[in-house]
Design a protein around this motif. Structure first.
Motif, PDB file in Angstrom:
ATOM      1  N   THR A   1      -3.550 -13.994  -3.877  1.00  0.00           N
ATOM      2  CA  THR A   1      -4.301 -14.861  -2.967  1.00  0.00           C
ATOM      3  C   THR A   1      -5.808 -14.704  -3.156  1.00  0.00           C
ATOM      4  OG1 THR A   1      -2.531 -14.736  -1.341  1.00  0.00           O
ATOM      5  CG2 THR A   1      -4.675 -15.457  -0.552  1.00  0.00           C
TER       6      THR A   1
ATOM      7  N   TRP B   1       9.652  -5.291   0.180  1.00  0.00           N
ATOM      8  CA  TRP B   1       8.784  -6.109   1.023  1.00  0.00           C
ATOM      9  C   TRP B   1       7.318  -5.728   0.878  1.00  0.00           C
ATOM     10  CZ3 TRP B   1       5.680  -5.305   5.388  1.00  0.00           C
ATOM     11  CH2 TRP B   1       5.342  -6.461   6.092  1.00  0.00           C
ATOM     12  N   ILE B   2       7.014  -4.437   0.845  1.00  0.00           N
ATOM     13  CA  ILE B   2       5.625  -3.973   0.735  1.00  0.00           C
ATOM     14  C   ILE B   2       5.027  -4.386  -0.616  1.00  0.00           C
ATOM     15  CG2 ILE B   2       4.140  -1.925   0.649  1.00  0.00           C
ATOM     16  CD1 ILE B   2       6.030  -0.622   2.652  1.00  0.00           C
ATOM     17  N   GLN B   3       5.780  -4.229  -1.679  1.00  0.00           N
ATOM     18  CA  GLN B   3       5.289  -4.624  -2.995  1.00  0.00           C
ATOM     19  C   GLN B   3       5.024  -6.128  -3.060  1.00  0.00           C
ATOM     20  OE1 GLN B   3       8.458  -3.093  -5.401  1.00  0.00           O
ATOM     21  NE2 GLN B   3       7.314  -1.229  -5.932  1.00  0.00           N
ATOM     22  N   ARG B   4       5.878  -6.923  -2.405  1.00  0.00           N
ATOM     23  CA  ARG B   4       5.645  -8.371  -2.380  1.00  0.00           C
ATOM     24  C   ARG B   4       4.379  -8.716  -1.614  1.00  0.00           C
ATOM     25  NH1 ARG B   4      11.315 -10.616  -0.500  1.00  0.00           N
ATOM     26  NH2 ARG B   4      10.907  -8.878   0.868  1.00  0.00           N
ATOM     27  N   LYS B   5       4.121  -8.020  -0.507  1.00  0.00           N
ATOM     28  CA  LYS B   5       2.904  -8.291   0.269  1.00  0.00           C
ATOM     29  C   LYS B   5       1.648  -7.892  -0.512  1.00  0.00           C
ATOM     30  CE  LYS B   5       4.947 -10.133   3.629  1.00  0.00           C
ATOM     31  NZ  LYS B   5       4.838 -11.564   3.814  1.00  0.00           N
ATOM     32  N   ILE B   6       1.702  -6.778  -1.225  1.00  0.00           N
ATOM     33  CA  ILE B   6       0.569  -6.371  -2.059  1.00  0.00           C
ATOM     34  C   ILE B   6       0.347  -7.381  -3.175  1.00  0.00           C
ATOM     35  CG2 ILE B   6      -0.240  -4.606  -3.679  1.00  0.00           C
ATOM     36  CD1 ILE B   6       1.141  -2.521  -1.869  1.00  0.00           C
ATOM     37  N   TYR B   7       1.425  -7.829  -3.791  1.00  0.00           N
ATOM     38  CA  TYR B   7       1.333  -8.837  -4.844  1.00  0.00           C
ATOM     39  C   TYR B   7       0.736 -10.134  -4.298  1.00  0.00           C
ATOM     40  CZ  TYR B   7       2.762 -12.199  -8.383  1.00  0.00           C
ATOM     41  OH  TYR B   7       2.763 -13.201  -9.311  1.00  0.00           O
ATOM     42  N   LEU B   8       1.194 -10.571  -3.128  1.00  0.00           N
ATOM     43  CA  LEU B   8       0.663 -11.785  -2.510  1.00  0.00           C
ATOM     44  C   LEU B   8      -0.820 -11.637  -2.191  1.00  0.00           C
ATOM     45  CD1 LEU B   8       1.294 -14.593  -1.343  1.00  0.00           C
ATOM     46  CD2 LEU B   8       1.837 -13.450   0.813  1.00  0.00           C
ATOM     47  N   TYR B   9      -1.233 -10.478  -1.696  1.00  0.00           N
ATOM     48  CA  TYR B   9      -2.643 -10.203  -1.416  1.00  0.00           C
ATOM     49  C   TYR B   9      -3.475 -10.277  -2.703  1.00  0.00           C
ATOM     50  CZ  TYR B   9      -6.744  -7.290  -0.388  1.00  0.00           C
ATOM     51  OH  TYR B   9      -8.008  -6.801  -0.259  1.00  0.00           O
TER      52      TYR B   9
END
Length: 72
Positions: A14, A3-11
Motif C-alpha cells: 500500500t 494473517w500477520i504476514q498478510r497484513k505486513i505485506y499489505l502495508y
C-alpha cells in the motif's frame, strides 16, 4: 502466509515500501511510529482537557459520588 504476514505485506504494498532498501523502510516506519505517538499523546491530552472543560470529571471516590457527598 498467516494473517500477520498478510497484513505486513499489505502495508508494504500500500505504501510502496517493498521497493525501498531495509534502512529506508526502517526510517519510514520510525517516522510513522513517532507521528502516531504524537497524535495519540496530544489527542489524549485534548480529550482530558475537553472533558474537564465540559464538567465530565471522574470522581476518585465513587461511593461518595453515588451518595451525593463531594469532598474537598
Amino acid at each position: 502466509m498467516n494473517w500477520i504476514q498478510r497484513k505486513i505485506y499489505l502495508y508494504n504494498v500500500t505504501f510502496g515500501l517493498y521497493m525501498l532498501d531495509w534502512w529506508e523502510r526502517y526510517l519510514f516506519n520510525t517516522l510513522v511510529i513517532v507521528l502516531m505517538w504524537f497524535v495519540l499523546y496530544n489527542g489524549s491530552r485534548y480529550v482530558t482537557e475537553f472533558c474537564k472543560r465540559w464538567g465530565w470529571h471522574i470522581e476518585p471516590d465513587w461511593q461518595n459520588s453515588v451518595a451525593g457527598i463531594h469532598g474537598s
